[in-house]
Design a protein around this motif. Structure first.
Motif, PDB file in Angstrom:
ATOM      1  N   ASP A 176      18.472 -10.606  26.084  1.00  0.00           N
ATOM      2  CA  ASP A 176      18.770 -10.226  27.301  1.00  0.00           C
ATOM      3  C   ASP A 176      18.321 -10.636  28.762  1.00  0.00           C
ATOM      4  N   ALA A 177      17.025 -10.695  28.611  1.00  0.00           N
ATOM      5  CA  ALA A 177      16.185 -11.406  29.807  1.00  0.00           C
ATOM      6  C   ALA A 177      16.708 -12.943  29.960  1.00  0.00           C
ATOM      7  N   ARG A 178      16.887 -13.695  28.845  1.00  0.00           N
ATOM      8  CA  ARG A 178      17.241 -14.812  28.946  1.00  0.00           C
ATOM      9  C   ARG A 178      18.602 -15.067  29.637  1.00  0.00           C
ATOM     10  N   ASN A 179      19.524 -14.141  29.235  1.00  0.00           N
ATOM     11  CA  ASN A 179      20.887 -14.271  29.656  1.00  0.00           C
ATOM     12  C   ASN A 179      20.840 -13.737  31.388  1.00  0.00           C
ATOM     13  N   GLN A 180      19.978 -12.880  31.540  1.00  0.00           N
ATOM     14  CA  GLN A 180      20.198 -12.283  32.977  1.00  0.00           C
ATOM     15  C   GLN A 180      19.519 -13.620  33.920  1.00  0.00           C
ATOM     16  N   GLY A 232      16.300  -7.026  15.724  1.00  0.00           N
ATOM     17  CA  GLY A 232      15.569  -5.765  16.293  1.00  0.00           C
ATOM     18  C   GLY A 232      15.835  -5.638  17.887  1.00  0.00           C
ATOM     19  N   GLU A 233      15.258  -4.558  18.502  1.00  0.00           N
ATOM     20  CA  GLU A 233      15.043  -4.482  19.934  1.00  0.00           C
ATOM     21  C   GLU A 233      14.347  -5.439  20.771  1.00  0.00           C
ATOM     22  N   LEU A 234      13.210  -5.963  20.121  1.00  0.00           N
ATOM     23  CA  LEU A 234      12.402  -6.894  20.802  1.00  0.00           C
ATOM     24  C   LEU A 234      13.290  -8.188  20.998  1.00  0.00           C
ATOM     25  N   HIS A 235      13.948  -8.571  19.824  1.00  0.00           N
ATOM     26  CA  HIS A 235      14.927  -9.785  20.168  1.00  0.00           C
ATOM     27  C   HIS A 235      15.861  -9.480  20.965  1.00  0.00           C
ATOM     28  N   GLN A 236      16.614  -8.420  20.995  1.00  0.00           N
ATOM     29  CA  GLN A 236      17.604  -8.205  21.881  1.00  0.00           C
ATOM     30  C   GLN A 236      17.349  -8.026  23.491  1.00  0.00           C
ATOM     31  N   ALA A 237      15.776  -7.681  23.559  1.00  0.00           N
ATOM     32  CA  ALA A 237      15.582  -7.579  24.737  1.00  0.00           C
ATOM     33  C   ALA A 237      15.140  -8.993  25.538  1.00  0.00           C
TER      34      ALA A 237
END
Length: 111
Positions: free
Chosen positions: A29-33, A21-26
């Protein structure tokens, strides 16, 4: 007589599988950033030096950064044995003062 409890079935059907889902992706992405920012801080570089999308590290760019700083980094070569179906394995030989090592990584095959 023993009491037996049963779980009522979930009345709401899940619309998307867990982890998609969108929350998982967000969160991903925050972890990767965060990892990208820590890497850039530790290696004194910018995200454009080592990332294609500004979110996650891109290994070919990391290897190029190492080359630009004088490390001996071979071009990636595919080994004869490809153990993961649907992906290509690559090996890179790196030589730095006092050490030599190989790293391996996978890239998805084009469909």
């Amino acid at each position: 007589m023993t009491a037996k409890s049963t779980r009522a079935p979930n009345a709401r059907a899940r619309t998307t599988p867990l982890g998609t889902g969108e929350l998982h992706q967000a969160l991903e992405d925050a972890r990767n950033q965060g990892e990208l920012a820590r890497f850039c801080s530790a290696h004194v570089c910018t995200p454009t030096d080592v990332s294609e999308d500004g979110v996650r590290l891109h290994l070919p760019r990391v290897l190029q950064l190492m080359r630009s700083r004088g490390y001996h980094v071979s071009n990636p070569i595919p080994p004869q044995h490809q153990p993961k179906k649907g992906f290509t394995a690559w090996l890179v030989h790196i030589r730095i003062p006092g050490a030599e090592f190989d790293i391996g990584f996978y890239t998805p095959n084009a469909s």
